[in-house]
Design a protein around this motif. Sequence first.
Motif, short mmCIF file in Angstrom:
data_model
loop_
_atom_site.label_atom_id
_atom_site.label_comp_id
_atom_site.label_asym_id
_atom_site.label_seq_id
_atom_site.Cartn_x
_atom_site.Cartn_y
_atom_site.Cartn_z
N LYS A 54 -4.10 1.76 -7.47
CA LYS A 54 -4.68 2.89 -6.75
C LYS A 54 -5.06 2.50 -5.33
N LYS A 55 -5.61 1.30 -5.17
CA LYS A 55 -5.99 0.83 -3.84
C LYS A 55 -4.76 0.68 -2.95
N ALA A 56 -3.68 0.13 -3.51
CA ALA A 56 -2.45 -0.04 -2.74
C ALA A 56 -1.88 1.32 -2.32
N GLN A 57 -1.96 2.30 -3.21
CA GLN A 57 -1.48 3.65 -2.88
C GLN A 57 -2.32 4.26 -1.76
N ASN A 58 -3.64 4.09 -1.83
CA ASN A 58 -4.53 4.65 -0.81
C ASN A 58 -4.31 4.00 0.55
N GLU A 59 -3.93 2.73 0.54
CA GLU A 59 -3.71 2.00 1.79
C GLU A 59 -2.27 2.11 2.28
N LYS A 60 -1.49 2.98 1.62
CA LYS A 60 -0.12 3.29 2.05
C LYS A 60 0.84 2.11 1.91
N VAL A 61 0.63 1.28 0.90
CA VAL A 61 1.62 0.25 0.60
C VAL A 61 2.84 0.95 -0.02
N GLU A 62 4.02 0.64 0.49
CA GLU A 62 5.25 1.29 0.02
C GLU A 62 6.13 0.28 -0.71
N VAL A 63 6.75 0.74 -1.80
CA VAL A 63 7.64 -0.11 -2.59
C VAL A 63 9.07 0.40 -2.44
N HIS A 64 10.00 -0.52 -2.21
CA HIS A 64 11.40 -0.17 -2.00
C HIS A 64 12.28 -0.98 -2.95
N ILE A 65 13.40 -0.39 -3.34
CA ILE A 65 14.40 -1.07 -4.15
C ILE A 65 15.65 -1.26 -3.30
N SER A 66 16.18 -2.48 -3.29
CA SER A 66 17.32 -2.75 -2.41
C SER A 66 18.35 -3.65 -3.08
N HIS A 67 19.62 -3.42 -2.73
CA HIS A 67 20.73 -4.30 -3.13
C HIS A 67 21.33 -4.98 -1.91
N GLU A 68 20.61 -4.97 -0.79
CA GLU A 68 21.15 -5.48 0.47
C GLU A 68 20.77 -6.94 0.69
N LEU A 69 21.62 -7.63 1.44
CA LEU A 69 21.38 -9.04 1.76
C LEU A 69 20.10 -9.20 2.58
N LYS A 70 19.79 -8.22 3.41
CA LYS A 70 18.57 -8.28 4.22
C LYS A 70 17.34 -8.43 3.34
N ALA A 71 17.31 -7.72 2.22
CA ALA A 71 16.17 -7.80 1.30
C ALA A 71 16.10 -9.18 0.65
N VAL A 72 17.25 -9.75 0.33
CA VAL A 72 17.29 -11.10 -0.25
C VAL A 72 16.74 -12.11 0.75
N LYS A 73 17.10 -11.96 2.01
CA LYS A 73 16.59 -12.87 3.04
C LYS A 73 15.08 -12.74 3.21
N GLU A 74 14.57 -11.51 3.11
CA GLU A 74 13.13 -11.32 3.18
C GLU A 74 12.43 -11.98 1.99
N PHE A 75 13.05 -11.85 0.81
CA PHE A 75 12.48 -12.54 -0.35
C PHE A 75 12.45 -14.05 -0.12
N CYS A 76 13.52 -14.60 0.43
CA CYS A 76 13.59 -16.05 0.68
C CYS A 76 12.47 -16.50 1.62
N ARG A 77 12.18 -15.68 2.62
CA ARG A 77 11.08 -16.00 3.55
C ARG A 77 9.76 -16.09 2.79
#
Length: 246
Positions: free
Chosen positions: A157-180
Amino acid sequence: MHEVSVINPLEIENWNNLLATTPGYSFFHTAHWSDVLIKSYRYTPLYLCTRSNDSFISLMPLMEVSSPITGKRGVCLPFTDTCEPVSENGQCFRRLIDEAVMLGKKRQWKYLEIRGGGKYLSAEKPSETFIGHILDLRCGQKKLYSNLRDSTRRNIKKAQNEKVEVHISHELKAVKEFCRLNTLTRKMHGLPPQPYKFFQHLYDRVISQNMGFVAFATFHGQTVAANVYLHFGDEVIYKYGASDKA
């Protein structure tokens, strides 16, 4: 009685189709996961199996791991949380074990490591034990949410109130962000991160093939957490998680 064969799953064109009709399979039994391990670490695949025309009767995925420090060993499977040998019964499982031991002696392994098989090895003392969790998603989102701890629901609930957004991706860019994020998380725990080439192969052979995805959370446009999920058939596996504590 069917003969136990030693095969490379990458040389069997319809491997995953055979697997999908075999009870007890998981993503970690697929040819795609085997390919990631082989390309990333140059392991030798030595999968033991008996099969009929359209499915496996028994299957023990094995990789030969060779190290100048620890020598050679057989592992079912390296960098894999759990990999239950597939077997119709205890007799079939024992045949797989016997064949694996003979193969290990022939190839001069120091030991054989099986990450599973507890159903048939209850009398044996494990070298290590781990806890796994299975979450039945069929009950629906509302039921799953109601089963969470109060503190977890408050955090959501706190994350929702603070506008944290969740995304689903199959892109290499998302994999690179995970690696970071993974580099930050592993450093915090005093561990080296997996090599980037591993995640590149995971993207090429799994995520880009719609057998996995990255779920990541952003706060004010900055990625602060990410998970990697792998799936095959009707099961999905939470494999990796990382975050930026700052």
